[in-house]
Design an enzyme around this catalytic site. Structure first.
Site, PDB file in Angstrom:
ATOM      1  N   ASP A  60       0.883  -1.164   0.000  1.00 35.91           N
ATOM      2  CA  ASP A  60       0.000   0.000   0.000  1.00 35.91           C
ATOM      3  C   ASP A  60       0.919   1.212   0.000  1.00 35.91           C
ATOM      4  O   ASP A  60       1.666   1.433   0.963  1.00 35.91           O
ATOM      5  CB  ASP A  60      -0.897  -0.008   1.242  1.00 35.91           C
ATOM      6  CG  ASP A  60      -1.868   1.170   1.259  1.00 35.91           C
ATOM      7  OD1 ASP A  60      -1.568   2.214   0.630  1.00 35.91           O
ATOM      8  OD2 ASP A  60      -2.911   1.041   1.912  1.00 35.91           O
ATOM      9  N   SER A 142       0.594  12.619 -15.888  1.00 41.05           N
ATOM     10  CA  SER A 142      -0.599  12.869 -16.700  1.00 41.05           C
ATOM     11  C   SER A 142      -0.491  14.230 -17.345  1.00 41.05           C
ATOM     12  O   SER A 142       0.098  15.159 -16.760  1.00 41.05           O
ATOM     13  CB  SER A 142      -1.832  12.832 -15.791  1.00 41.05           C
ATOM     14  OG  SER A 142      -2.946  13.398 -16.459  1.00 41.05           O
ATOM     15  N   ALA A 156      -7.269  18.372  -7.356  1.00 41.22           N
ATOM     16  CA  ALA A 156      -6.327  17.625  -6.506  1.00 41.22           C
ATOM     17  C   ALA A 156      -5.426  16.748  -7.363  1.00 41.22           C
ATOM     18  O   ALA A 156      -4.214  16.648  -7.132  1.00 41.22           O
ATOM     19  CB  ALA A 156      -7.095  16.767  -5.498  1.00 41.22           C
ATOM     20  N   TYR A 157      -6.019  16.119  -8.356  1.00 42.50           N
ATOM     21  CA  TYR A 157      -5.265  15.212  -9.237  1.00 42.50           C
ATOM     22  C   TYR A 157      -4.206  15.977 -10.021  1.00 42.50           C
ATOM     23  O   TYR A 157      -3.048  15.564 -10.100  1.00 42.50           O
ATOM     24  CB  TYR A 157      -6.253  14.522 -10.171  1.00 42.50           C
ATOM     25  CG  TYR A 157      -5.646  13.488 -11.091  1.00 42.50           C
ATOM     26  CD1 TYR A 157      -5.331  12.211 -10.631  1.00 42.50           C
ATOM     27  CD2 TYR A 157      -5.396  13.778 -12.432  1.00 42.50           C
ATOM     28  CE1 TYR A 157      -4.798  11.255 -11.482  1.00 42.50           C
ATOM     29  CE2 TYR A 157      -4.863  12.836 -13.291  1.00 42.50           C
ATOM     30  CZ  TYR A 157      -4.562  11.581 -12.816  1.00 42.50           C
ATOM     31  OH  TYR A 157      -4.023  10.639 -13.667  1.00 42.50           O
ATOM     32  N   THR A 192      -9.455   2.369 -18.694  1.00 42.31           N
ATOM     33  CA  THR A 192      -9.270   1.625 -17.444  1.00 42.31           C
ATOM     34  C   THR A 192     -10.397   2.070 -16.519  1.00 42.31           C
ATOM     35  O   THR A 192     -11.212   2.916 -16.902  1.00 42.31           O
ATOM     36  CB  THR A 192      -7.933   2.007 -16.775  1.00 42.31           C
ATOM     37  OG1 THR A 192      -7.964   3.416 -16.476  1.00 42.31           O
ATOM     38  CG2 THR A 192      -6.738   1.709 -17.657  1.00 42.31           C
TER      39      THR A 192
HETATM   40  P1  NAP Z   1      -6.785   2.334 -12.308  1.00 42.87           P
HETATM   41  O1  NAP Z   1      -7.322   1.382 -13.311  1.00 42.87           O
HETATM   42  O2  NAP Z   1      -7.725   3.093 -11.442  1.00 42.87           O
HETATM   43  O3  NAP Z   1      -5.704   1.572 -11.422  1.00 42.87           O
HETATM   44  C1  NAP Z   1      -5.055   2.242 -10.389  1.00 42.87           C
HETATM   45  C2  NAP Z   1      -4.186   1.269  -9.630  1.00 42.87           C
HETATM   46  O4  NAP Z   1      -3.581   1.955  -8.527  1.00 42.87           O
HETATM   47  C3  NAP Z   1      -4.974   0.091  -9.042  1.00 42.87           C
HETATM   48  O5  NAP Z   1      -4.192  -1.064  -9.097  1.00 42.87           O
HETATM   49  C4  NAP Z   1      -5.173   0.540  -7.605  1.00 42.87           C
HETATM   50  O6  NAP Z   1      -5.407  -0.521  -6.701  1.00 42.87           O
HETATM   51  C5  NAP Z   1      -3.814   1.176  -7.368  1.00 42.87           C
HETATM   52  N1  NAP Z   1      -3.779   1.960  -6.127  1.00 42.87           N
HETATM   53  C6  NAP Z   1      -4.521   3.013  -5.761  1.00 42.87           C
HETATM   54  N2  NAP Z   1      -4.215   3.405  -4.509  1.00 42.87           N
HETATM   55  C7  NAP Z   1      -3.218   2.576  -4.094  1.00 42.87           C
HETATM   56  C8  NAP Z   1      -2.470   2.452  -2.907  1.00 42.87           C
HETATM   57  N3  NAP Z   1      -2.670   3.275  -1.844  1.00 42.87           N
HETATM   58  N4  NAP Z   1      -1.511   1.497  -2.836  1.00 42.87           N
HETATM   59  C9  NAP Z   1      -1.286   0.663  -3.852  1.00 42.87           C
HETATM   60  N5  NAP Z   1      -1.991   0.703  -4.998  1.00 42.87           N
HETATM   61  C10 NAP Z   1      -2.942   1.651  -5.111  1.00 42.87           C
HETATM   62  O7  NAP Z   1      -5.898   3.460 -13.026  1.00 42.87           O
HETATM   63  P2  NAP Z   1      -5.043   3.439 -14.393  1.00 42.87           P
HETATM   64  O8  NAP Z   1      -5.862   4.132 -15.415  1.00 42.87           O
HETATM   65  O9  NAP Z   1      -4.508   2.087 -14.654  1.00 42.87           O
HETATM   66  O10 NAP Z   1      -3.884   4.464 -13.989  1.00 42.87           O
HETATM   67  C11 NAP Z   1      -2.557   4.056 -13.694  1.00 42.87           C
HETATM   68  C12 NAP Z   1      -1.704   5.313 -13.574  1.00 42.87           C
HETATM   69  O11 NAP Z   1      -1.757   6.055 -14.806  1.00 42.87           O
HETATM   70  C13 NAP Z   1      -2.182   6.276 -12.487  1.00 42.87           C
HETATM   71  O12 NAP Z   1      -1.064   6.840 -11.849  1.00 42.87           O
HETATM   72  C14 NAP Z   1      -2.942   7.333 -13.264  1.00 42.87           C
HETATM   73  O13 NAP Z   1      -2.977   8.567 -12.583  1.00 42.87           O
HETATM   74  C15 NAP Z   1      -2.148   7.396 -14.551  1.00 42.87           C
HETATM   75  N6  NAP Z   1      -2.912   7.923 -15.696  1.00 42.87           N
HETATM   76  C16 NAP Z   1      -3.991   7.273 -16.179  1.00 42.87           C
HETATM   77  C17 NAP Z   1      -4.681   7.799 -17.276  1.00 42.87           C
HETATM   78  C18 NAP Z   1      -5.874   7.117 -17.891  1.00 42.87           C
HETATM   79  O14 NAP Z   1      -6.443   7.663 -18.858  1.00 42.87           O
HETATM   80  N7  NAP Z   1      -6.300   5.943 -17.430  1.00 42.87           N
HETATM   81  C19 NAP Z   1      -4.260   9.014 -17.845  1.00 42.87           C
HETATM   82  C20 NAP Z   1      -3.149   9.665 -17.309  1.00 42.87           C
HETATM   83  C21 NAP Z   1      -2.471   9.100 -16.248  1.00 42.87           C
HETATM   84  P3  NAP Z   1      -6.933  -1.006  -6.311  1.00 42.87           P
HETATM   85  O15 NAP Z   1      -7.375  -1.910  -7.426  1.00 42.87           O
HETATM   86  O16 NAP Z   1      -6.731  -1.686  -5.013  1.00 42.87           O
HETATM   87  O17 NAP Z   1      -7.779   0.235  -6.230  1.00 42.87           O
END
Ligand code: NAP
Length: 234
Positions: A60, A142, A156-157, A192
């Protein structure tokens, strides 16, 4: 060189899961971490069933003791750490929230995960990279964190990703000359749980730039932000 070891945070789903898969397909030993043991183990099992070298470890990123336990376990088990991908992230309030109204508690919670988590992981794992004179760190940022493209919404993000960009520069400065390369990746808008179903890219493309940065040659850049393998402005 001994077998490469990569640590990926938030590896149980989304972009992080795909980063684990793509790194493991390159022959790298991947430590897939997740805060939920059942979800993390299941994700690791799925990749193992594909014939990939992936193990699960609980992490975590908001829990300093959990970060220390992971770092100790990596040191004891492998005596090295080659790649760290800070992928775990949260997004609480989106485009419907203005900076005029964003509660400070939401900022605090977001920063705990998106900034303090990666910071403490870099503090814990970069020393071993420096010692072995090899390391690649990738912070999932991002476009919403780019100062050159700042706007309202996602307050915040946005703040958390701008801060993560700053940390990328600081850790790059702190590792200069040690063959540890620290960069940030914008994955694009990816389908996602966070990105939603209307997003324009699949996870394969969303993971691509991070995996490329995680496997840069020694001559590669450090302290920069990339999207689609191209450098973009902070
Ligand atoms: P996602 O599907 O929501 O997955 C987020 C992951 O982070 C999940 O595995 C979640 O675990 C984990 N997480 C959250 N809080 C945590 C904690 N305290 N400790 C450990 N793990 C934790 O998001 P994603 O779209 O794959 O995004 C991955 C990264 O890319 C993020 O940093 C996001 O900001 C960045 N990003 C995404 C996009 C997009 O369009 N999707 C765009 C720009 C940047 P749980 O399953 O337990 O919640």
């Amino acid at each position: 060189m001994a077998e490469s070891i990569a640590v990926v945070t938030g590896g149980n789903k989304g972009i992080g899961f795909e980063i684990c898969r793509q790194l493991a397909r390159k022959g790298i030993n991947v430590v897939l971490t997740a805060r939920n043991a059942a979800r993390g183990q299941k994700a690791a099992n799925t990749l193992q069933a594909e014939g990939l070298n992936v193990v699960f470890h609980a992490l975590d990123v908001t829990d300093a003791a959990s970060i220390q336990a992971l770092a100790q376990s990596i040191q004891q088990t492998y005596r090295r750490c080659d790649i760290l991908v800070n992928n775990a992230g949260i997004l609480i309030n989106g485009d419907g929230m203005s900076v005029m109204r964003e509660p400070a508690d939401v900022v605090r919670e977001t920063v705990e995960t998106n900034v303090y988590g990666p910071m403490q992981l870099m503090q814990a794992l970069i020393p071993v990279m420096k010692q072995q004179r090899y390391g690649r760190v990738v912070n999932l940022s991002s476009g919403l964190g780019q100062l050159t493209d700042m706007g309202d919404g996602y307050p915040a993000y946005r703040l958390s990703k701008t801060a993560l960009n700053a940390l990328t520069c600081m850790f790059a400065a702190a590792t200069e000359g040690s063959n540890v390369l620290v960069n940030a990746a914008c994955p694009g808008w990816v389908r996602t749980d966070m990105g939603g179903s209307s997003a324009t890219s699949g996870v394969e493309q969303g993971a691509d730039t991070a995996v490329w940065l995680a496997t840069l040659p020694d001559s590669g850049p450090s302290g920069k932000l990339f999207r689609n393998r191209r450098r973009v402005a902070w």
